[in-house]
Design a protein around this motif. Structure first.
Motif, PDB file in Angstrom:
ATOM      1  N   GLU A  43     -28.148  -7.006  10.137  1.00 50.87           N
ATOM      2  CA  GLU A  43     -28.186  -6.815  11.744  1.00 50.87           C
ATOM      3  C   GLU A  43     -26.617  -7.213  12.307  1.00 50.87           C
ATOM      4  O   GLU A  43     -26.084  -6.563  13.117  1.00 50.87           O
ATOM      5  CB  GLU A  43     -29.034  -7.737  12.420  1.00 50.87           C
ATOM      6  CG  GLU A  43     -30.454  -7.076  12.498  1.00 50.87           C
ATOM      7  CD  GLU A  43     -31.496  -7.810  12.965  1.00 50.87           C
ATOM      8  OE1 GLU A  43     -31.197  -8.968  13.386  1.00 50.87           O
ATOM      9  OE2 GLU A  43     -32.916  -7.462  12.918  1.00 50.87           O
ATOM     10  N   SER A  44     -26.223  -8.128  11.625  1.00 51.08           N
ATOM     11  CA  SER A  44     -24.966  -8.739  12.067  1.00 51.08           C
ATOM     12  C   SER A  44     -23.640  -7.893  11.378  1.00 51.08           C
ATOM     13  O   SER A  44     -22.506  -7.743  11.742  1.00 51.08           O
ATOM     14  CB  SER A  44     -24.680 -10.001  11.531  1.00 51.08           C
ATOM     15  OG  SER A  44     -24.424 -10.282  10.044  1.00 51.08           O
ATOM     16  N   LYS A  64     -22.614  -8.242   8.129  1.00 50.26           N
ATOM     17  CA  LYS A  64     -22.139  -8.804   7.047  1.00 50.26           C
ATOM     18  C   LYS A  64     -22.533  -8.147   5.922  1.00 50.26           C
ATOM     19  O   LYS A  64     -21.794  -7.975   4.753  1.00 50.26           O
ATOM     20  CB  LYS A  64     -22.837 -10.312   6.999  1.00 50.26           C
ATOM     21  CG  LYS A  64     -22.244 -11.227   5.792  1.00 50.26           C
ATOM     22  CD  LYS A  64     -20.934 -11.434   6.013  1.00 50.26           C
ATOM     23  CE  LYS A  64     -20.190 -12.428   4.997  1.00 50.26           C
ATOM     24  NZ  LYS A  64     -19.039 -12.657   5.153  1.00 50.26           N
TER      25      LYS A  64
END
Length: 398
Positions: A252-253, A255
């Motif tokens: 979601e981020s 990363k």
């Protein structure tokens, strides 16, 4: 007192459909009997054996594959049943799928194909829609990117070598690399001195290690924080290597750019930027045949000579078989076991031609070739004597 086994015609039982090419290994003095309640050996793939009771005649179980979670290994060890697997037999199949999904995910191929299928019934508009829509699937080439390979066993080494041929830089980490693998691994593969070094430098990471207490959840929030933004992670080993809650947050981020896994479940299927593969890693006709043949050959070698290769619970042990009488004994790994066995042989006025002793944890395996021309009258008495040694688990005369 250990279990005594006298050699006779051998019965093989299968608990799954085993490739015919593997079953053909068993011929002459062998019978395939899937109804047998007390076979000499069992060849299995995924059948869950944990609730089964084993007869006194069972000497070996061979898993036509690498994982043995479906086999009660500890119970087998206690009963003196050797458990084989077939590491490397499916390595090429897994390697090909790893490299396929690595390239396809980098080029957004899966998402692009899924989108294209939504254009059905658009008729003459399809060409213009494709040209307008393809921009959203622009990907990256893998050439010049860095692939991190965790675990340089049979599969990892093949992936590393072939990724080099595709123009990638490859960095590998495996503190337990074997001598055989080291010989087969290209010298161009960079060695990471720590797994943290690999995390920090890789654009793609593929993992090829077993699930253990140390590797469970090895991909988690802490390790994600060490990685490059947008890293792609490929998992064709075990789903339990990944902390799924932390993976979802990392996806979601951004990363983690993509997570490619051969182990889909309800949680994984709900995540964005996941490419779920329906456990196809070793699912090729060639792989199934390779595993079946390798499993059968290992069982046959053990039953006929006592030699052990690729066991997960017995020590690997090999002694050239010359046709002499051979004592094969599985016993506790305690002092003076070998001395007691050789003394028993000496008491029957027999000479020792050759021997090998290997240990693995609490247990050990000893093979001794007897030089004298031993007739059938002595064999039962000798085997009975050895079986009475305290700490002996199974005794077999070949």
């Amino acid at each position: 007192m250990s279990t005594i086994t006298f050699e006779k015609a051998k019965t093989i039982k299968t608990l799954n459909n085993i490739a015919e090419s593997g079953l053909k290994v068993f011929k002459d003095n062998y019978t395939i009997d899937n109804d047998s309640e007390n076979p000499d050996a069992i060849v299995v793939r995924s059948f869950n054996m944990h609730s089964l009771e084993f007869g006194d005649n069972l000497k070996a179980i061979a898993r036509a594959g690498a994982g043995v979670n479906n086999i009660p290994v500890e119970k087998c060890t206690e009963q003196g049943i050797v458990v084989f697997n077939t590491p490397g037999a499916n390595a090429n199949a897994v390697k090909e799928l790893v490299l396929t999904t690595l390239m396809a995910s980098s080029r957004n191929l899966f998402a692009g194909v899924a989108w294209t299928k939504t254009l059905q019934d658009e008729g003459e508009k399809i060409s213009k829609l494709v040209e307008a829509g393809k921009k959203q699937f622009v990907g990256k080439e893998i050439k010049g990117k860095t692939l991190g390979v965790i675990g340089l066993g049979a599969i990892g080494a093949l992936v590393a070598n072939d990724a080099l041929d595709l123009g990638m830089d490859v960095i590998g980490f495996d503190p337990f690399i074997s001598v055989d693998t080291a010989w087969n691994l290209s010298r161009t593969v960079q060695r990471a001195m720590s797994i943290e070094e690999l995390y920090a430098n890789a654009d793609f990471i593929t993992v090829h290690v077993p699930f253990t207490g140390d590797t469970g959840g090895m991909f988690n929030a802490e390790t994600f924080s060490l990685m490059k933004p947008g890293v792609h992670i490929l998992n064709f080993s075990r789903g339990e290597l990944v902390n799924e809650k932390d993976m979802q947050a990392a996806l979601e981020s951004g990363k983690v750019g993509k997570y490619i896994t051969d182990f889909p479940n309800e949680n994984v299927l709900k995540m964005d930027n996941v490419i779920p593969i329906p456990h196809l890693g070793a699912s090729t006709q060639e792989s199934e045949e390779n595993c079946a043949i390798m499993a059968a050959r290992q069982v046959k070698e053990f039953l006929e000579t006592g030699n052990i290769k690729n066991s997960v619970n017995f020590p690997n042990a090999s002694l050239p078989y010359t046709g002499k009488r051979r004592v094969a004994a599985f016993h506790k790994n305690v002092p003076n076991m070998v001395g007691q066995i050789t003394s028993a042989i000496s008491n029957f006025n027999l000479n020792i031609a050759d021997m090998v002793n290997r240990s693995r944890g609490e247990y050990a395996y000893t093979m001794i070739d007897i030089e004298n021309d031993v007739n059938g009258e002595i064999i039962p008495s000798l085997e009975e004597k050895i079986s009475q040694i305290e700490g002996m688990v199974t005794t077999r005369m070949i």
